[in-house]
Write a protein that holds these residues in place. Sequence first.
Motif, PDB file in Angstrom:
ATOM      1  N   UNK A 116       0.871  -1.175   0.000  1.00 40.24           N
ATOM      2  CA  UNK A 116       0.000   0.000   0.000  1.00 40.24           C
ATOM      3  C   UNK A 116       0.910   1.228   0.000  1.00 40.24           C
ATOM      4  N   UNK A 117       0.895   1.942  -1.110  1.00 43.66           N
ATOM      5  CA  UNK A 117       1.863   3.003  -1.373  1.00 43.66           C
ATOM      6  C   UNK A 117       1.387   4.396  -0.973  1.00 43.66           C
ATOM      7  N   UNK A 118       0.136   4.510  -0.571  1.00 47.64           N
ATOM      8  CA  UNK A 118      -0.410   5.820  -0.205  1.00 47.64           C
ATOM      9  C   UNK A 118      -1.614   5.612   0.705  1.00 47.64           C
ATOM     10  N   UNK A 119      -1.876   6.613   1.519  1.00 45.91           N
ATOM     11  CA  UNK A 119      -3.064   6.554   2.366  1.00 45.91           C
ATOM     12  C   UNK A 119      -4.308   6.478   1.493  1.00 45.91           C
ATOM     13  N   UNK A 120      -5.278   5.718   1.942  1.00 40.52           N
ATOM     14  CA  UNK A 120      -6.551   5.629   1.235  1.00 40.52           C
ATOM     15  C   UNK A 120      -7.232   6.989   1.208  1.00 40.52           C
ATOM     16  N   UNK A 121      -7.992   7.216   0.159  1.00 42.01           N
ATOM     17  CA  UNK A 121      -8.779   8.445   0.053  1.00 42.01           C
ATOM     18  C   UNK A 121     -10.236   8.076   0.280  1.00 42.01           C
ATOM     19  N   UNK A 122     -10.829   8.708   1.281  1.00 44.42           N
ATOM     20  CA  UNK A 122     -12.238   8.490   1.616  1.00 44.42           C
ATOM     21  C   UNK A 122     -12.961   9.828   1.479  1.00 44.42           C
ATOM     22  N   UNK A 123     -14.002   9.838   0.677  1.00 45.72           N
ATOM     23  CA  UNK A 123     -14.707  11.073   0.356  1.00 45.72           C
ATOM     24  C   UNK A 123     -16.166  10.980   0.780  1.00 45.72           C
ATOM     25  N   UNK A 124     -16.625  12.020   1.419  1.00 40.56           N
ATOM     26  CA  UNK A 124     -18.040  12.135   1.795  1.00 40.56           C
ATOM     27  C   UNK A 124     -18.840  12.528   0.566  1.00 40.56           C
ATOM     28  N   UNK A 125     -19.557  11.572   0.000  1.00 39.34           N
ATOM     29  CA  UNK A 125     -20.404  11.779  -1.170  1.00 39.34           C
ATOM     30  C   UNK A 125     -19.626  12.364  -2.343  1.00 39.34           C
ATOM     31  N   UNK A 126     -19.825  13.649  -2.693  1.00 40.57           N
ATOM     32  CA  UNK A 126     -19.147  14.268  -3.843  1.00 40.57           C
ATOM     33  C   UNK A 126     -17.788  14.801  -3.415  1.00 40.57           C
ATOM     34  N   UNK A 127     -16.776  14.667  -4.282  1.00 44.05           N
ATOM     35  CA  UNK A 127     -15.461  15.196  -3.916  1.00 44.05           C
ATOM     36  C   UNK A 127     -15.406  16.727  -3.981  1.00 44.05           C
ATOM     37  N   UNK A 128     -14.705  17.300  -3.027  1.00 43.03           N
ATOM     38  CA  UNK A 128     -14.431  18.740  -3.057  1.00 43.03           C
ATOM     39  C   UNK A 128     -13.258  18.968  -4.017  1.00 43.03           C
ATOM     40  N   UNK A 129     -12.961  20.226  -4.302  1.00 42.83           N
ATOM     41  CA  UNK A 129     -11.803  20.532  -5.148  1.00 42.83           C
ATOM     42  C   UNK A 129     -10.525  20.004  -4.516  1.00 42.83           C
ATOM     43  N   UNK A 130     -10.410  20.139  -3.197  1.00 42.55           N
ATOM     44  CA  UNK A 130      -9.222  19.652  -2.491  1.00 42.55           C
ATOM     45  C   UNK A 130      -9.103  18.132  -2.599  1.00 42.55           C
ATOM     46  N   UNK A 131     -10.215  17.426  -2.453  1.00 43.73           N
ATOM     47  CA  UNK A 131     -10.194  15.961  -2.558  1.00 43.73           C
ATOM     48  C   UNK A 131      -9.880  15.520  -3.992  1.00 43.73           C
ATOM     49  N   UNK A 132     -10.370  16.271  -4.963  1.00 45.59           N
ATOM     50  CA  UNK A 132     -10.043  15.963  -6.355  1.00 45.59           C
ATOM     51  C   UNK A 132      -8.544  16.097  -6.582  1.00 45.59           C
ATOM     52  N   UNK A 133      -7.948  17.133  -6.005  1.00 50.39           N
ATOM     53  CA  UNK A 133      -6.498  17.306  -6.132  1.00 50.39           C
ATOM     54  C   UNK A 133      -5.747  16.199  -5.395  1.00 50.39           C
ATOM     55  N   UNK A 134      -6.267  15.737  -4.262  1.00 48.05           N
ATOM     56  CA  UNK A 134      -5.648  14.600  -3.563  1.00 48.05           C
ATOM     57  C   UNK A 134      -5.654  13.360  -4.456  1.00 48.05           C
ATOM     58  N   UNK A 135      -6.731  13.181  -5.210  1.00 49.85           N
ATOM     59  CA  UNK A 135      -6.808  12.045  -6.132  1.00 49.85           C
ATOM     60  C   UNK A 135      -5.769  12.179  -7.240  1.00 49.85           C
ATOM     61  N   UNK A 136      -5.625  13.376  -7.784  1.00 51.42           N
ATOM     62  CA  UNK A 136      -4.596  13.586  -8.813  1.00 51.42           C
ATOM     63  C   UNK A 136      -3.208  13.265  -8.248  1.00 51.42           C
ATOM     64  N   UNK A 137      -2.955  13.718  -7.018  1.00 51.28           N
ATOM     65  CA  UNK A 137      -1.660  13.459  -6.380  1.00 51.28           C
ATOM     66  C   UNK A 137      -1.455  11.955  -6.171  1.00 51.28           C
ATOM     67  N   UNK A 138      -2.507  11.253  -5.797  1.00 46.81           N
ATOM     68  CA  UNK A 138      -2.429   9.802  -5.635  1.00 46.81           C
ATOM     69  C   UNK A 138      -2.042   9.150  -6.961  1.00 46.81           C
ATOM     70  N   UNK A 139      -2.680   9.562  -8.031  1.00 44.06           N
ATOM     71  CA  UNK A 139      -2.360   9.016  -9.347  1.00 44.06           C
ATOM     72  C   UNK A 139      -0.912   9.275  -9.735  1.00 44.06           C
ATOM     73  N   UNK A 140      -0.438  10.502  -9.492  1.00 44.85           N
ATOM     74  CA  UNK A 140       0.966  10.821  -9.793  1.00 44.85           C
ATOM     75  C   UNK A 140       1.913   9.940  -8.984  1.00 44.85           C
ATOM     76  N   UNK A 141       1.623   9.805  -7.692  1.00 47.01           N
ATOM     77  CA  UNK A 141       2.500   9.013  -6.818  1.00 47.01           C
ATOM     78  C   UNK A 141       2.581   7.562  -7.280  1.00 47.01           C
ATOM     79  N   UNK A 142       1.437   6.954  -7.561  1.00 46.61           N
ATOM     80  CA  UNK A 142       1.455   5.551  -7.972  1.00 46.61           C
ATOM     81  C   UNK A 142       2.144   5.379  -9.312  1.00 46.61           C
ATOM     82  N   UNK A 143       1.949   6.327 -10.227  1.00 46.02           N
ATOM     83  CA  UNK A 143       2.615   6.247 -11.528  1.00 46.02           C
ATOM     84  C   UNK A 143       4.132   6.349 -11.357  1.00 46.02           C
ATOM     85  N   UNK A 144       4.575   7.255 -10.507  1.00 43.14           N
ATOM     86  CA  UNK A 144       6.013   7.414 -10.271  1.00 43.14           C
ATOM     87  C   UNK A 144       6.615   6.159  -9.636  1.00 43.14           C
ATOM     88  N   UNK A 145       5.910   5.578  -8.682  1.00 41.76           N
ATOM     89  CA  UNK A 145       6.399   4.346  -8.047  1.00 41.76           C
ATOM     90  C   UNK A 145       6.421   3.187  -9.039  1.00 41.76           C
TER      91      UNK A 145
END
Length: 150
Positions: A116-145
């Motif tokens: 498990x390479x990153x903390x799980x992302x848990x979102x209350x219903x619809x994602x906020x802009x900040x949560x959307x950016x956390x998802x983008x960061x997660x994608x970047x991190x996993x791609x880099x690894x």
Amino acid sequence: MAKVIIVFASMSGNTEELSDAIAEGVKAAGLEPVVKNVMDTEASQLEQYDAIIIGAYTWGDGELPDEMLDYYEAMDGLDLNGKQAAVFGSGDSAYDIFCGAVDTLEQKLKDRGAAIAADSIKVELNPTNEETEQCRALGRRLAELAAASV
């Protein structure tokens, strides 16, 4: 070239929106992710990827959604040693167990040997802009690894 897969289950579109943001992050890191609805793929395909990102909404009181059950059970025979992994999902805190499906999927990945390479992302219903950016960061991190592992 490293291979990244994103598998998701979404009923209202919230978890699909999260998977789209994660895919944007993977692309920003220079890889082309494979994005699959859980109904359109087989768990055995996970062994072909360097990085695995799985998302699901939580049904009822912390359960996996019905469309994820067969996939989850099919993961039992997989060897995911050496794979980088992460989990994301949406839920409703009105239930006692918030985003329980995320925890269940993360444990299954660990049990199958994935790191498990990153903390799980848990979102209350619809994602906020900040949560959307956390998802983008997660994608970047996993791609880099994933890229570093090949």
